[in-house]
Design a protein around this motif. Structure first.
Motif, PDB file in Angstrom:
ATOM      1  N   ILE A 107       0.844  -1.199   0.000  1.00  0.00           N
ATOM      2  CA  ILE A 107       0.000   0.000   0.000  1.00  0.00           C
ATOM      3  C   ILE A 107       0.882   1.252   0.000  1.00  0.00           C
ATOM      4  O   ILE A 107       1.722   1.436   0.879  1.00  0.00           O
ATOM      5  N   GLN A 108       0.678   2.078  -0.991  1.00  0.00           N
ATOM      6  CA  GLN A 108       1.454   3.307  -1.120  1.00  0.00           C
ATOM      7  C   GLN A 108       0.492   4.493  -1.218  1.00  0.00           C
ATOM      8  O   GLN A 108      -0.668   4.365  -1.540  1.00  0.00           O
ATOM      9  N   GLY A 109       0.990   5.663  -0.960  1.00  0.00           N
ATOM     10  CA  GLY A 109       0.185   6.864  -1.115  1.00  0.00           C
ATOM     11  C   GLY A 109       0.185   7.710   0.134  1.00  0.00           C
ATOM     12  O   GLY A 109       0.610   7.277   1.212  1.00  0.00           O
ATOM     13  N   ASN A 110      -0.302   8.887  -0.003  1.00  0.00           N
ATOM     14  CA  ASN A 110      -0.391   9.819   1.109  1.00  0.00           C
ATOM     15  C   ASN A 110      -1.863   9.960   1.494  1.00  0.00           C
ATOM     16  O   ASN A 110      -2.655  10.573   0.791  1.00  0.00           O
ATOM     17  N   PHE A 111      -2.240   9.332   2.599  1.00  0.00           N
ATOM     18  CA  PHE A 111      -3.637   9.287   3.016  1.00  0.00           C
ATOM     19  C   PHE A 111      -3.943  10.458   3.939  1.00  0.00           C
ATOM     20  O   PHE A 111      -3.161  10.778   4.843  1.00  0.00           O
ATOM     21  N   ALA A 112      -5.111  11.056   3.710  1.00  0.00           N
ATOM     22  CA  ALA A 112      -5.472  12.252   4.476  1.00  0.00           C
ATOM     23  C   ALA A 112      -5.835  11.921   5.912  1.00  0.00           C
ATOM     24  O   ALA A 112      -5.626  12.743   6.805  1.00  0.00           O
TER      25      ALA A 112
END
Length: 292
Positions: A105-110
Motif C-alpha cells: 500500500i502506497q500513497g499519502n492518506f489524508a
C-alpha cells in the motif's frame, strides 16, 4: 512479532503481525485499549464486526488466504482476519498472518479512515480470485455432466467448492452489514460506496455458484438414477424371458421315475418349440408396449 510504524501527515499507523497476548497488551497499554477487544483480535475464527469502545473504533475484516485447490470448508481455514483500532490520529492493525497487500500500500492518506478503506478494498480483492476460480470449476462440472464424462465428475470436489462458496457468501453478507454501519467523513463516502458495490457483486457471484451447484448435483443424481433404472429394466427383461423357461426346465429336470413326456419320441424338440414360442410371445409383447 513483527511491528511496522508509518507516519502520515495527520495520523500514524502501527501494524502488528502475529503478536502474543503478553506483547500485545504491553504495546497497546498506553492507548487504553480493552483487553477483551485484544482477545477478539487473536481469536482465529472471529467474524467481521464493528463497534465503538471509548475513543476508539474497533473493526474486524477477513481476507481470503487459502489456495483454491485446498479442500477446506471452514471460515478459519479459508480466511484470515485483520483487527483495526482507529481514531482521528491513530490506526493500529493487528493480524496473525502476513498479507502482501499491507506492505504494497502506497500513497499519502489524508486520515486513518481513507487508509482503512484502502486496506478493506485490498482485502475484498482477495475474494475475486476464488470467485472466478469457482466459476471455472462450475464450467468443468457442467462439461463433465452434460458431455457424459461422469467418471471425471467428483461429488467430493463439488461439496468442498460449495462449502467455500457458502463460507465466502456468509463473510460477504457480514462485511456488507459492517459497511452499512460504518460512519465516515463525507470525503470518504465514495470509497465506502465502491466497497459496498464490490461486496454486492461478490455476493451475487457466490450465490450464482451455489444455485448452479445445486442444479448440477440434482442433474447428477437424476443421471445416476436413470442409469440405475436402465440396469433394472435390462435385468427385468432378462428375467421375463428366462423365468418361464427356467420353470419348464425345472419341471422336466425333476428326478421322478414316471414322467410321461420323457418317453415321447419328439419330446425334446417339442419342449424346445414351446420355449421358443414363449420367448417369441414375450418379445412381441415387449415390442408392442415399446419396452424394447
Amino acid at each position: 512479532m513483527g511491528e511496522v510504524k508509518k507516519e502520515f501527515q495527520n495520523f500514524h499507523w502501527i501494524d502488528l503481525e502475529n503478536p502474543k497476548m503478553s506483547e500485545l497488551s504491553e504495546l497497546v497499554r498506553p492507548f487504553g485499549i480493552s483487553l477483551h477487544l485484544l482477545e477478539d483480535t487473536l481469536q482465529i475464527g472471529h467474524l467481521p464486526k464493528i463497534e465503538k469502545v471509548g475513543e476508539f473504533n474497533f473493526l474486524i475484516l477477513r481476507a481470503y488466504s487459502a489456495k483454491n485447490e485446498e479442500n477446506s470448508s471452514e471460515i478459519s481455514e479459508l480466511t484470515n482476519k485483520i483487527g483495526f483500532f482507529f481514531k482521528e490520529n491513530l490506526l493500529i492493525t493487528i493480524h496473525q498472518r502476513s498479507f502482501d497487500f499491507l506492505h504494497s500500500i502506497q500513497g499519502n492518506f489524508a486520515d486513518a479512515e481513507s487508509l482503512i478503506l484502502k486496506i478493506a478494498e485490498k482485502m475484498l480483492e482477495t475474494f475475486e480470485g476464488p470467485a472466478d476460480w469457482l466459476s471455472e470449476q462450475m464450467d468443468r462440472f457442467e462439461h463433465d455432466i452434460f458431455l457424459n464424462h461422469s467418471r471425471k465428475f467428483s461429488v467430493e470436489d463439488l461439496y468442498y467448492d460449495k462449502a467455500k462458496a457458502r463460507a465466502c457468501k456468509k463473510l460477504m453478507l457480514l462485511t456488507q452489514m459492517v459497511l452499512n454501519q460504518i460512519s465516515v467523513k463525507p470525503a470518504n463516502q465514495t470509497q465506502v460506496q465502491d466497497l459496498k458495490e464490490t461486496v454486492a457483486s461478490l455476493i451475487l457471484q457466490f450465490d450464482d455458484f451455489l444455485d448452479e451447484a445445486n442444479s448440477i448435483l440434482n442433474i447428477h443424481l437424476s443421471t445416476t438414477s436413470q442409469k440405475t433404472n436402465e440396469v433394472m429394466k435390462l435385468l427385468t427383461i432378462f428375467s421375463a424371458f428366462f423365468l418361464p423357461l427356467t420353470f419348464i426346465v425345472g419341471v422336466y429336470g425333476m428326478n421322478f421315475q414316471f414322467i410321461p413326456e420323457l418317453t415321447w419320441e419328439f419330446g425334446y424338440f417339442l419342449t424346445w418349440g414351446i420355449m421358443a414360442g414363449i420367448s417369441l410371445v414375450i418379445y412381441l409383447w415387449f415390442k408392442r408396449k415399446n419396452i424394447l
